[in-house]
Design a protein around this motif. Structure first.
Motif, PDB file in Angstrom:
ATOM      1  N   GLU A   1       0.849  -1.187   0.000  1.00 27.13           N
ATOM      2  CA  GLU A   1       0.000   0.000   0.000  1.00 27.13           C
ATOM      3  C   GLU A   1       0.883   1.234   0.000  1.00 27.13           C
ATOM      4  O   GLU A   1       2.032   1.191   0.416  1.00 27.13           O
ATOM      5  N   SER A   2       0.333   2.335  -0.464  1.00 28.72           N
ATOM      6  CA  SER A   2       1.073   3.597  -0.493  1.00 28.72           C
ATOM      7  C   SER A   2       1.166   4.165   0.924  1.00 28.72           C
ATOM      8  O   SER A   2       0.419   3.761   1.823  1.00 28.72           O
TER       9      SER A   2
ATOM     10  N   THR B   1      -0.928  -5.571  -4.411  1.00 28.78           N
ATOM     11  CA  THR B   1      -1.725  -4.839  -5.381  1.00 28.78           C
ATOM     12  C   THR B   1      -0.782  -4.058  -6.279  1.00 28.78           C
ATOM     13  O   THR B   1       0.062  -3.307  -5.791  1.00 28.78           O
ATOM     14  N   LEU B   2      -0.916  -4.262  -7.579  1.00 26.88           N
ATOM     15  CA  LEU B   2      -0.110  -3.507  -8.545  1.00 26.88           C
ATOM     16  C   LEU B   2      -0.930  -2.334  -9.046  1.00 26.88           C
ATOM     17  O   LEU B   2      -2.077  -2.494  -9.465  1.00 26.88           O
ATOM     18  N   GLU B   3      -0.337  -1.165  -8.975  1.00 25.83           N
ATOM     19  CA  GLU B   3      -1.019   0.049  -9.428  1.00 25.83           C
ATOM     20  C   GLU B   3      -0.122   0.791 -10.403  1.00 25.83           C
ATOM     21  O   GLU B   3       1.093   0.667 -10.335  1.00 25.83           O
ATOM     22  N   PRO B   4      -0.709   1.587 -11.280  1.00 21.68           N
ATOM     23  CA  PRO B   4       0.111   2.346 -12.249  1.00 21.68           C
ATOM     24  C   PRO B   4       0.928   3.421 -11.570  1.00 21.68           C
ATOM     25  O   PRO B   4       0.667   3.875 -10.519  1.00 21.68           O
TER      26      PRO B   4
ATOM     27  N   SER C   1      -2.140   5.701   1.854  1.00 17.52           N
ATOM     28  CA  SER C   1      -3.108   4.674   2.230  1.00 17.52           C
ATOM     29  C   SER C   1      -2.827   4.141   3.639  1.00 17.52           C
ATOM     30  O   SER C   1      -3.746   3.926   4.437  1.00 17.52           O
TER      31      SER C   1
END
Length: 125
Positions: A9-10, A122-125, A13
């Motif tokens: 998570e960022s 979780t992969l995010e752009p 987040s």
């Protein structure tokens, strides 16, 4: 503790989640008994929780076991297993307990800190 969740998570987040938990505590509401370890980067998470360490965790989830037994079961050198146990203990995933072994001194028994450990990436752009 019922579950440990290891996730990506960022930072934003992470702090938003911490703020929600703190608000629930301030309101006197019940807080889930769960520990969450967060990593910003899925690659870092997977390097810390390598395949060898995941196999080690699976062994201690099923039953408490000694470092020597783990090394034998996993066909790894005892010192490598001991090093991995040290890291997993720092992360709070396992606990080392000293147990008397009559006639042979003391054994270190390794057990999981929770009956379930969940990995979420979780992969995010």
């Amino acid at each position: 503790m019922t579950k440990i969740r290891i996730q990506t998570e960022s930072i934003d987040s992470f702090f938003a989640r911490a703020k929600r938990v703190a608000k629930r505590a301030d309101e006197g509401k019940r807080i889930r008994r769960q520990v969450t370890l967060s990593f910003e980067d899925p690659q870092v998470m997977l390097s810390v929780l390598s395949e060898a360490r995941q196999k080690l965790i699976r062994q201690v989830l099923s039953e408490p076991v000694t470092i020597s037994d783990l090394a034998d079961r996993l066909k790894r050198h005892r010192s490598a297993v001991s090093k991995d146990i040290g890291l997993l203990e720092k992360l709070g995933l396992v606990i080392t307990e000293k147990k008397s072994n009559p006639g042979h001194g003391v054994q270190k028994l390794i057990r999981a800190t929770a009956p379930k450990i969940e990995l979420v990436a979780t992969l995010e752009p």
